[in-house]
Scaffold this motif. Structure first.
Motif, PDB file in Angstrom:
ATOM      1  N   TRP A   1      12.984 -19.656 -22.235  1.00 32.19           N
ATOM      2  CA  TRP A   1      11.904 -18.829 -22.781  1.00 32.19           C
ATOM      3  C   TRP A   1      10.591 -19.589 -22.897  1.00 32.19           C
ATOM      4  O   TRP A   1       9.599 -19.057 -23.402  1.00 32.19           O
ATOM      5  CB  TRP A   1      12.316 -18.245 -24.125  1.00 32.19           C
ATOM      6  CG  TRP A   1      13.295 -17.132 -23.962  1.00 32.19           C
ATOM      7  CD1 TRP A   1      14.646 -17.180 -24.145  1.00 32.19           C
ATOM      8  CD2 TRP A   1      12.998 -15.800 -23.536  1.00 32.19           C
ATOM      9  NE1 TRP A   1      15.206 -15.967 -23.860  1.00 32.19           N
ATOM     10  CE2 TRP A   1      14.229 -15.094 -23.487  1.00 32.19           C
ATOM     11  CE3 TRP A   1      11.824 -15.123 -23.187  1.00 32.19           C
ATOM     12  CZ2 TRP A   1      14.301 -13.756 -23.103  1.00 32.19           C
ATOM     13  CZ3 TRP A   1      11.897 -13.797 -22.809  1.00 32.19           C
ATOM     14  CH2 TRP A   1      13.114 -13.125 -22.780  1.00 32.19           C
ATOM     15  N   ASP A   2      10.578 -20.818 -22.417  1.00 31.63           N
ATOM     16  CA  ASP A   2       9.355 -21.604 -22.370  1.00 31.63           C
ATOM     17  C   ASP A   2       8.777 -21.649 -20.955  1.00 31.63           C
ATOM     18  O   ASP A   2       7.746 -22.265 -20.722  1.00 31.63           O
ATOM     19  CB  ASP A   2       9.625 -23.035 -22.876  1.00 31.63           C
ATOM     20  CG  ASP A   2       8.343 -23.797 -23.183  1.00 31.63           C
ATOM     21  OD1 ASP A   2       7.460 -23.224 -23.848  1.00 31.63           O
ATOM     22  OD2 ASP A   2       8.226 -24.959 -22.740  1.00 31.63           O
ATOM     23  N   ASP A   3       9.481 -21.003 -20.016  1.00 30.71           N
ATOM     24  CA  ASP A   3       9.080 -21.022 -18.606  1.00 30.71           C
ATOM     25  C   ASP A   3       8.800 -19.596 -18.142  1.00 30.71           C
ATOM     26  O   ASP A   3       9.726 -18.817 -17.908  1.00 30.71           O
ATOM     27  CB  ASP A   3      10.195 -21.645 -17.758  1.00 30.71           C
ATOM     28  CG  ASP A   3       9.828 -21.717 -16.280  1.00 30.71           C
ATOM     29  OD1 ASP A   3       8.722 -21.271 -15.900  1.00 30.71           O
ATOM     30  OD2 ASP A   3      10.660 -22.213 -15.489  1.00 30.71           O
ATOM     31  N   PRO A   4       7.527 -19.223 -17.988  1.00 33.70           N
ATOM     32  CA  PRO A   4       7.190 -17.840 -17.592  1.00 33.70           C
ATOM     33  C   PRO A   4       7.857 -17.390 -16.303  1.00 33.70           C
ATOM     34  O   PRO A   4       8.262 -16.235 -16.174  1.00 33.70           O
ATOM     35  CB  PRO A   4       5.662 -17.894 -17.433  1.00 33.70           C
ATOM     36  CG  PRO A   4       5.238 -19.023 -18.315  1.00 33.70           C
ATOM     37  CD  PRO A   4       6.335 -20.044 -18.206  1.00 33.70           C
TER      38      PRO A   4
ATOM     39  N   ARG B   1       0.175 -20.856 -22.117  1.00 35.90           N
ATOM     40  CA  ARG B   1       0.273 -21.524 -20.819  1.00 35.90           C
ATOM     41  C   ARG B   1      -1.015 -21.289 -20.025  1.00 35.90           C
ATOM     42  O   ARG B   1      -1.696 -20.284 -20.199  1.00 35.90           O
ATOM     43  CB  ARG B   1       1.457 -20.975 -20.003  1.00 35.90           C
ATOM     44  CG  ARG B   1       2.809 -21.449 -20.483  1.00 35.90           C
ATOM     45  CD  ARG B   1       3.027 -22.924 -20.134  1.00 35.90           C
ATOM     46  NE  ARG B   1       4.349 -23.371 -20.514  1.00 35.90           N
ATOM     47  CZ  ARG B   1       4.693 -23.751 -21.745  1.00 35.90           C
ATOM     48  NH1 ARG B   1       3.792 -23.720 -22.702  1.00 35.90           N
ATOM     49  NH2 ARG B   1       5.909 -24.149 -22.006  1.00 35.90           N
ATOM     50  N   ASP B   2      -1.330 -22.216 -19.129  1.00 35.76           N
ATOM     51  CA  ASP B   2      -2.502 -22.062 -18.265  1.00 35.76           C
ATOM     52  C   ASP B   2      -2.135 -21.362 -16.961  1.00 35.76           C
ATOM     53  O   ASP B   2      -2.725 -21.623 -15.920  1.00 35.76           O
ATOM     54  CB  ASP B   2      -3.110 -23.442 -17.940  1.00 35.76           C
ATOM     55  CG  ASP B   2      -3.671 -24.113 -19.182  1.00 35.76           C
ATOM     56  OD1 ASP B   2      -4.114 -23.392 -20.090  1.00 35.76           O
ATOM     57  OD2 ASP B   2      -3.654 -25.357 -19.233  1.00 35.76           O
ATOM     58  N   GLN B   3      -1.177 -20.485 -17.026  1.00 35.19           N
ATOM     59  CA  GLN B   3      -0.752 -19.777 -15.834  1.00 35.19           C
ATOM     60  C   GLN B   3      -0.419 -18.336 -16.182  1.00 35.19           C
ATOM     61  O   GLN B   3      -0.091 -18.015 -17.335  1.00 35.19           O
ATOM     62  CB  GLN B   3       0.471 -20.459 -15.205  1.00 35.19           C
ATOM     63  CG  GLN B   3       1.705 -20.463 -16.104  1.00 35.19           C
ATOM     64  CD  GLN B   3       2.872 -21.225 -15.526  1.00 35.19           C
ATOM     65  OE1 GLN B   3       3.468 -22.072 -16.168  1.00 35.19           O
ATOM     66  NE2 GLN B   3       3.226 -20.899 -14.310  1.00 35.19           N
TER      67      GLN B   3
END
Length: 268
Positions: free
Chosen positions: A85-88, A189-191
């Motif tokens: 859940w920390d990785d989009p 996040r920058d994404q």
């Protein structure tokens, strides 16, 4: 998360061997074992084939689920869920599944949730293992140099004690119609990850032929190059109603598909 929890514990000790003994027995003979959800893969030298079958039989019939191993794996699984859940790129698909399938079993994440993982007990794991890890519907694929080996005899010897646990018949639950909606999920996040999804067209739908006449653009996307894979994967049931097909470019294929749709729409 039960299936994922169980599969992590299948080689953490059996009635015949401790986890360390099991690992040493496999490694000393060059036997590689990989357990994923629903699949156990083994590779070995030809002379270790029968011994490998005995190890596989232990995995599916004698796993013990001791409390120390359970708690160790529980902490690892909780860490896996937090990382997920920390990785989009990882959880975007889950948000889509929640929206498309809602309360249907298809929406469930195989990892489980922090709450469900914390609640799973030793009793839950043992009962699920005994009910689900059975010979009912099981398939054993063997590939390699089999000359001079009595495969049938070896298999019957190894799995003679594997009994069904009374796995219930699967109930086919119909999917509910999908209502268009936009989901925004904020994360530091920058994404930005963009996903577009919905249920696919059923080839046996009574309106399939009518759908082929649709004038709206449809782009079919495959992560892998289906023409390099098994024959059955080369036969698409939705390509006939698609404007175009993108295949073999991995996740970037979705980006290509969106560009194609935008270009088609702009030309209408």
């Amino acid at each position: 998360g039960l299936l994922n929890f169980v599969r992590h514990l299948l080689i953490e000790g059996t009635k015949s061997m401790t986890a360390q003994q099991f690992t040493e027995a496999a490694e000393s003979r060059g036997i590689n074992i990989d357990v994923t959800c629903g699949v156990i893969t083994m590779s070995m030298l030809k002379q270790e084939f029968e011994y490998s079958l005995s190890l596989l039989a232990q995995i599916v019939t004698e796993a013990i689920f001791d409390k120390k191993s359970i708690e160790r794996e529980r902490q690892q699984l909780l860490a896996d869920v937090a990382s997920y859940w920390d990785d989009p790129h990882a959880f975007a698909g889950q948000l889509i599944s929640d929206a498309v399938y809602k309360d249907h079993p298809y929406h469930k994440n195989y990892l489980g949730s922090k709450e469900s993982i914390k609640k799973i007990s030793q009793k839950d794991l043992v009962e699920w293992y005994q009910k689900v890890i059975t010979p009912v519907g099981a398939r054993l694929a063997i590939v390699g140099d089999l000359d001079g080996m009595n495969i049938k005899e070896a298999i019957e010897k190894a799995f003679k004690n594997w009994r069904t646990g009374g796995f219930p018949a699967l109930e086919k639950i119909p999917l509910k119609p999908v209502v268009p909606e936009t989901i925004e999920y904020q994360i530091n996040r920058d994404q930005t990850v963009l996903c577009f999804a919905g249920t696919s067209i059923d080839r046996f739908d009574k309106d399939y032929d009518a759908l082929m006449l649709l004038q709206i653009p449809i782009v079919e996307v495959h992560l892998s190059n289906t023409h390099k894979r098994e024959e059955f994967r080369q036969k698409s049931i939705t390509a006939g109603v698609s404007t175009g097909v993108i295949s073999g470019f991995g996740p970037f294929g979705y980006h290509m598909g969106l560009i194609a749709l935008m270009q088609i729409i702009s030309e209408v």
